[in-house]
Design a protein around this motif. Structure first.
Motif, PDB file in Angstrom:
ATOM      1  N   ALA A   1       0.832  -1.198   0.000  1.00 27.01           N
ATOM      2  CA  ALA A   1       0.000   0.000   0.000  1.00 27.01           C
ATOM      3  C   ALA A   1       0.864   1.245   0.000  1.00 27.01           C
ATOM      4  O   ALA A   1       0.526   2.250  -0.619  1.00 27.01           O
ATOM      5  N   ALA A   2       1.997   1.200   0.699  1.00 25.56           N
ATOM      6  CA  ALA A   2       2.875   2.363   0.741  1.00 25.56           C
ATOM      7  C   ALA A   2       3.486   2.636  -0.616  1.00 25.56           C
ATOM      8  O   ALA A   2       3.713   3.781  -0.986  1.00 25.56           O
ATOM      9  N   HIS A   3       3.754   1.558  -1.385  1.00 25.49           N
ATOM     10  CA  HIS A   3       4.378   1.757  -2.676  1.00 25.49           C
ATOM     11  C   HIS A   3       3.379   2.185  -3.740  1.00 25.49           C
ATOM     12  O   HIS A   3       3.729   2.865  -4.682  1.00 25.49           O
ATOM     13  N   THR A   4       2.114   1.774  -3.611  1.00 27.40           N
ATOM     14  CA  THR A   4       1.128   2.268  -4.569  1.00 27.40           C
ATOM     15  C   THR A   4       0.876   3.737  -4.327  1.00 27.40           C
ATOM     16  O   THR A   4       0.879   4.531  -5.250  1.00 27.40           O
ATOM     17  N   GLY A   5       0.645   4.104  -3.053  1.00 31.49           N
ATOM     18  CA  GLY A   5       0.671   5.476  -2.593  1.00 31.49           C
ATOM     19  C   GLY A   5      -0.329   6.423  -3.221  1.00 31.49           C
ATOM     20  O   GLY A   5      -0.437   7.539  -2.793  1.00 31.49           O
ATOM     21  N   SER A   6      -1.045   6.067  -4.202  1.00 32.92           N
ATOM     22  CA  SER A   6      -1.924   6.991  -4.911  1.00 32.92           C
ATOM     23  C   SER A   6      -3.302   6.998  -4.280  1.00 32.92           C
ATOM     24  O   SER A   6      -3.884   5.955  -4.028  1.00 32.92           O
ATOM     25  N   HIS A   7      -3.804   8.201  -4.023  1.00 33.31           N
ATOM     26  CA  HIS A   7      -5.144   8.312  -3.458  1.00 33.31           C
ATOM     27  C   HIS A   7      -6.181   7.803  -4.452  1.00 33.31           C
ATOM     28  O   HIS A   7      -7.165   7.155  -4.095  1.00 33.31           O
ATOM     29  N   ALA A   8      -5.969   8.108  -5.741  1.00 29.13           N
ATOM     30  CA  ALA A   8      -6.933   7.688  -6.752  1.00 29.13           C
ATOM     31  C   ALA A   8      -6.975   6.179  -6.851  1.00 29.13           C
ATOM     32  O   ALA A   8      -8.040   5.581  -7.033  1.00 29.13           O
ATOM     33  N   ALA A   9      -5.808   5.538  -6.714  1.00 30.20           N
ATOM     34  CA  ALA A   9      -5.775   4.087  -6.792  1.00 30.20           C
ATOM     35  C   ALA A   9      -6.513   3.472  -5.627  1.00 30.20           C
ATOM     36  O   ALA A   9      -7.225   2.470  -5.766  1.00 30.20           O
ATOM     37  N   ALA A  10      -6.374   4.082  -4.446  1.00 30.94           N
ATOM     38  CA  ALA A  10      -7.072   3.559  -3.274  1.00 30.94           C
ATOM     39  C   ALA A  10      -8.574   3.689  -3.436  1.00 30.94           C
ATOM     40  O   ALA A  10      -9.347   2.795  -3.079  1.00 30.94           O
ATOM     41  N   ALA A  11      -9.020   4.812  -4.018  1.00 29.40           N
ATOM     42  CA  ALA A  11     -10.453   4.993  -4.213  1.00 29.40           C
ATOM     43  C   ALA A  11     -10.976   4.045  -5.281  1.00 29.40           C
ATOM     44  O   ALA A  11     -12.095   3.534  -5.197  1.00 29.40           O
TER      45      ALA A  11
ATOM     46  N   GLY B   1      -8.719   0.494   5.701  1.00 29.28           N
ATOM     47  CA  GLY B   1      -9.151   1.619   4.900  1.00 29.28           C
ATOM     48  C   GLY B   1      -8.149   2.746   4.921  1.00 29.28           C
ATOM     49  O   GLY B   1      -7.339   2.877   5.844  1.00 29.28           O
ATOM     50  N   TYR B   2      -8.187   3.566   3.902  1.00 31.12           N
ATOM     51  CA  TYR B   2      -7.264   4.700   3.766  1.00 31.12           C
ATOM     52  C   TYR B   2      -7.751   5.874   4.600  1.00 31.12           C
ATOM     53  O   TYR B   2      -8.912   6.270   4.531  1.00 31.12           O
ATOM     54  N   ILE B   3      -6.863   6.425   5.417  1.00 27.72           N
ATOM     55  CA  ILE B   3      -7.208   7.537   6.301  1.00 27.72           C
ATOM     56  C   ILE B   3      -6.751   8.866   5.706  1.00 27.72           C
ATOM     57  O   ILE B   3      -7.499   9.830   5.660  1.00 27.72           O
ATOM     58  N   GLY B   4      -5.497   8.929   5.276  1.00 28.77           N
ATOM     59  CA  GLY B   4      -4.974  10.178   4.716  1.00 28.77           C
ATOM     60  C   GLY B   4      -3.932  10.836   5.574  1.00 28.77           C
ATOM     61  O   GLY B   4      -3.674  12.039   5.444  1.00 28.77           O
ATOM     62  N   ILE B   5      -3.321  10.075   6.493  1.00 32.55           N
ATOM     63  CA  ILE B   5      -2.286  10.652   7.354  1.00 32.55           C
ATOM     64  C   ILE B   5      -1.100  11.141   6.528  1.00 32.55           C
ATOM     65  O   ILE B   5      -0.439  12.115   6.888  1.00 32.55           O
ATOM     66  N   ASP B   6      -0.841  10.479   5.399  1.00 34.06           N
ATOM     67  CA  ASP B   6       0.328  10.831   4.604  1.00 34.06           C
ATOM     68  C   ASP B   6       0.184  12.187   3.910  1.00 34.06           C
ATOM     69  O   ASP B   6       1.140  12.683   3.319  1.00 34.06           O
ATOM     70  N   THR B   7      -0.988  12.815   4.001  1.00 27.81           N
ATOM     71  CA  THR B   7      -1.167  14.127   3.380  1.00 27.81           C
ATOM     72  C   THR B   7      -0.748  15.268   4.305  1.00 27.81           C
ATOM     73  O   THR B   7      -0.787  16.429   3.890  1.00 27.81           O
ATOM     74  N   ILE B   8      -0.377  14.952   5.535  1.00 29.10           N
ATOM     75  CA  ILE B   8       0.015  16.006   6.482  1.00 29.10           C
ATOM     76  C   ILE B   8       1.213  16.785   5.955  1.00 29.10           C
ATOM     77  O   ILE B   8       1.279  18.015   6.064  1.00 29.10           O
ATOM     78  N   ILE B   9       2.178  16.075   5.365  1.00 28.41           N
ATOM     79  CA  ILE B   9       3.360  16.746   4.827  1.00 28.41           C
ATOM     80  C   ILE B   9       2.966  17.715   3.725  1.00 28.41           C
ATOM     81  O   ILE B   9       3.474  18.847   3.656  1.00 28.41           O
ATOM     82  N   GLU B  10       2.047  17.316   2.873  1.00 28.93           N
ATOM     83  CA  GLU B  10       1.604  18.192   1.794  1.00 28.93           C
ATOM     84  C   GLU B  10       0.848  19.394   2.345  1.00 28.93           C
ATOM     85  O   GLU B  10       0.974  20.516   1.825  1.00 28.93           O
ATOM     86  N   GLN B  11       0.058  19.191   3.411  1.00 29.39           N
ATOM     87  CA  GLN B  11      -0.644  20.312   4.040  1.00 29.39           C
ATOM     88  C   GLN B  11       0.346  21.325   4.601  1.00 29.39           C
ATOM     89  O   GLN B  11       0.173  22.541   4.440  1.00 29.39           O
ATOM     90  N   MET B  12       1.384  20.825   5.266  1.00 30.94           N
ATOM     91  CA  MET B  12       2.403  21.719   5.820  1.00 30.94           C
ATOM     92  C   MET B  12       3.135  22.460   4.708  1.00 30.94           C
ATOM     93  O   MET B  12       3.453  23.645   4.831  1.00 30.94           O
ATOM     94  N   ARG B  13       3.414  21.767   3.611  1.00 32.26           N
ATOM     95  CA  ARG B  13       4.120  22.403   2.503  1.00 32.26           C
ATOM     96  C   ARG B  13       3.299  23.550   1.917  1.00 32.26           C
ATOM     97  O   ARG B  13       3.822  24.639   1.662  1.00 32.26           O
ATOM     98  N   LYS B  14       1.993  23.320   1.712  1.00 31.74           N
ATOM     99  CA  LYS B  14       1.133  24.359   1.155  1.00 31.74           C
ATOM    100  C   LYS B  14       1.054  25.564   2.079  1.00 31.74           C
ATOM    101  O   LYS B  14       1.076  26.716   1.617  1.00 31.74           O
ATOM    102  N   LYS B  15       0.965  25.301   3.382  1.00 28.69           N
ATOM    103  CA  LYS B  15       0.839  26.402   4.337  1.00 28.69           C
ATOM    104  C   LYS B  15       2.110  27.248   4.392  1.00 28.69           C
ATOM    105  O   LYS B  15       2.060  28.477   4.392  1.00 28.69           O
ATOM    106  N   THR B  16       3.259  26.565   4.432  1.00 33.96           N
ATOM    107  CA  THR B  16       4.518  27.303   4.482  1.00 33.96           C
ATOM    108  C   THR B  16       4.808  28.004   3.162  1.00 33.96           C
ATOM    109  O   THR B  16       5.445  29.067   3.144  1.00 33.96           O
ATOM    110  N   MET B  17       4.325  27.450   2.055  1.00 31.84           N
ATOM    111  CA  MET B  17       4.509  28.125   0.762  1.00 31.84           C
ATOM    112  C   MET B  17       3.740  29.443   0.726  1.00 31.84           C
ATOM    113  O   MET B  17       4.178  30.420   0.117  1.00 31.84           O
ATOM    114  N   LYS B  18       2.590  29.475   1.399  1.00 31.67           N
ATOM    115  CA  LYS B  18       1.796  30.708   1.420  1.00 31.67           C
ATOM    116  C   LYS B  18       2.437  31.761   2.320  1.00 31.67           C
ATOM    117  O   LYS B  18       2.511  32.931   1.967  1.00 31.67           O
ATOM    118  N   THR B  19       2.868  31.333   3.504  1.00 31.79           N
ATOM    119  CA  THR B  19       3.424  32.287   4.468  1.00 31.79           C
ATOM    120  C   THR B  19       4.844  32.697   4.123  1.00 31.79           C
ATOM    121  O   THR B  19       5.262  33.815   4.430  1.00 31.79           O
TER     122      THR B  19
END
Length: 414
Positions: A78-88, A107-125
């Motif tokens: 599951a870690a190597h497939t990694g795609s949200h679309a594939a999981a859905a 089931g897929y929770i979405g914990i791995d998106t935390i890094i992307e959330q932090m990246r978007k926030k820091t990119m804005k600030t």
């Protein structure tokens, strides 16, 4: 006997019921149908078959039970497939193991998106980075900073000409620029200390610099202790101090030792040997070893400090950096044609000293260390170590923060 629509499990890979409990079979996803008559295997389980993972025979289908091997295999895939679309697409069911509690996530929770959330926030600030340069006039402080960030971020002169009288105290000036690269914005502030050590009497010439550093800590502290403080406190604290050592080839001056000894506990000091092209390779190596020995004998701690190494990997990387310091650098904002390429360098009668050529100087190592690997750590050490030390001292002097009365609390709530 096999029934269409059910999950087939080879009993040769399953431990009998007396060894471990019977697994709970998840419900069949709506998009998984009956097996095709031409297919030798039944339909694949959750998370397998539609997400880019090749089909496996029944004996290899992982079963998410407890903390045994098959569940680990599913987590790895599951870690190597990694795609949200594939999981859905496969019904959103993938099994991973929580190493802390040993529980199974169905089931897929979405914990791995935390890094992307932090990246978007820091990119804005955006980011703030404040660098101070200290050293004699004529050592190329402004030029080196311009070379580091490949832009005119520092003044070419200190604000006066050679005919003007050198001021009695150090006049500190800060210049801020916004630099953008790859969509990342950084507000860079260069704090220049013109005329440091240029006077005949240099007694206590480090005091204005120490005062400036503490003033930035005080400014941040006052904003921090306010009841109604800003959402994002402006950070003017000095994250890094580049101290320029004259390329004498002999030893450190007493002024160098005294300055670094007094300020090493309030700011991250990085010593560099300026204009190292004035020395031969042998002279440069001997001078570096002599400087390191004198700093150690004087008890001067420069960044990165040994006590701040978090783990063995950090210690190994930082040991290599400490062995290479002080970096012997050459700065230049002029380009020359060398072997058909435009390079930054200093032209001499016998050739061009290339700034970014590791065979000519150690500028590239300094840039990689300062910007590409340790910039964030410089900010964290400034906040968690130097600022916290100043904060604790100030609060102890004032007897700590005054308690907030009930009336103040009600007013702040209003």
């Amino acid at each position: 006997m096999y029934y269409p629509g059910s999950v087939y499990v080879d009993m040769s890979d399953v431990v009998p019921p007396e060894v471990r409990p019977k697994p709970a079979v998840p419900a069949k996803p709506p998009n998984v149908g009956a097996p095709s008559p031409s297919s030798p295997f039944p339909p694949q389980g959750p998370g397998i078959g539609g997400g880019g993972v090749s089909a496996q025979p029944p004996s290899c289908i992982p079963v998410p039970i407890g903390s045994h091997g098959p569940s680990h295999v599913v987590s790895h895939n599951a870690a190597h497939t990694g795609s949200h679309a594939a999981a859905a697409h496969t019904g959103g069911l993938s099994s991973s193991l929580n190493a802390g509690s040993g529980s199974t996530l169905l089931g897929y929770i979405g914990i791995d998106t935390i890094i992307e959330q932090m990246r978007k926030k820091t990119m804005k600030t955006g980011f703030d980075f404040n660098i101070m340069v200290v050293g004699h006039s004529g050592l190329g402080k402004s030029t080196l900073v311009n070379t580091l960030f490949k832009s005119q971020v520092s003044r070419r002169n200190a604000g006066w000409t050679r005919d003007d009288k050198i001021p009695k105290t150090v006049e500190i000036k800060a210049v801020s620029h916004v630099i953008e690269e790859g969509g990342v914005k950084m507000k860079l502030t260069v704090v220049d200390t013109p005329g440091f050590g240029d006077q005949i009497n240099n007694d206590n010439c480090w005091e204005p610099i120490s005062k400036y550093i503490n003033e930035q800590y005080e400014k941040f502290l006052k904003e921090e202790v306010n009841i109604t403080r800003k959402k994002r406190i402006p950070d003017t604290r000095v994250h890094c101090c580049l101290y320029f050592i004259s390329p004498t080839g002999h030893s450190l001056r007493q002024l160098d030792v005294e300055f670094m000894k007094r300020l090493s506990h309030s700011v991250n000091i990085i010593p560099v040997i300026a204009k190292s092209d004035t020395m031969t390779i042998e002279e440069r190596q001997e001078f570096k070893q002599r400087v390191r020995k004198e700093l150690e004998m004087s008890g001067i701690e420069f960044y990165p400090q040994k006590e701040f190494d978090e783990d063995m990997e950090d210690k190994s990387d930082n040991d290599k950096i400490r062995e290479a310091m002080p970096f012997a650098v050459v700065g230049s904002d002029k380009e020359y044609q060398v072997n058909g390429k435009r390079v930054l360098g200093r032209k001499t009668a016998w050739g061009v000293v290339e700034v970014e050529n590791t065979n000519h100087c150690e500028f590239a190592q300094l840039r990689d260390f300062l910007i590409r690997s340790h910039l964030q750590d410089l900010k964290e050490v400034t906040h968690n170590i130097h600022y916290e030390t100043y904060r604790a001292k100030r609060l102890n002097e004032n007897g700590g923060l005054h308690p907030i009365s009930a009336n103040d609390t009600q007013e702040s709530n209003l």
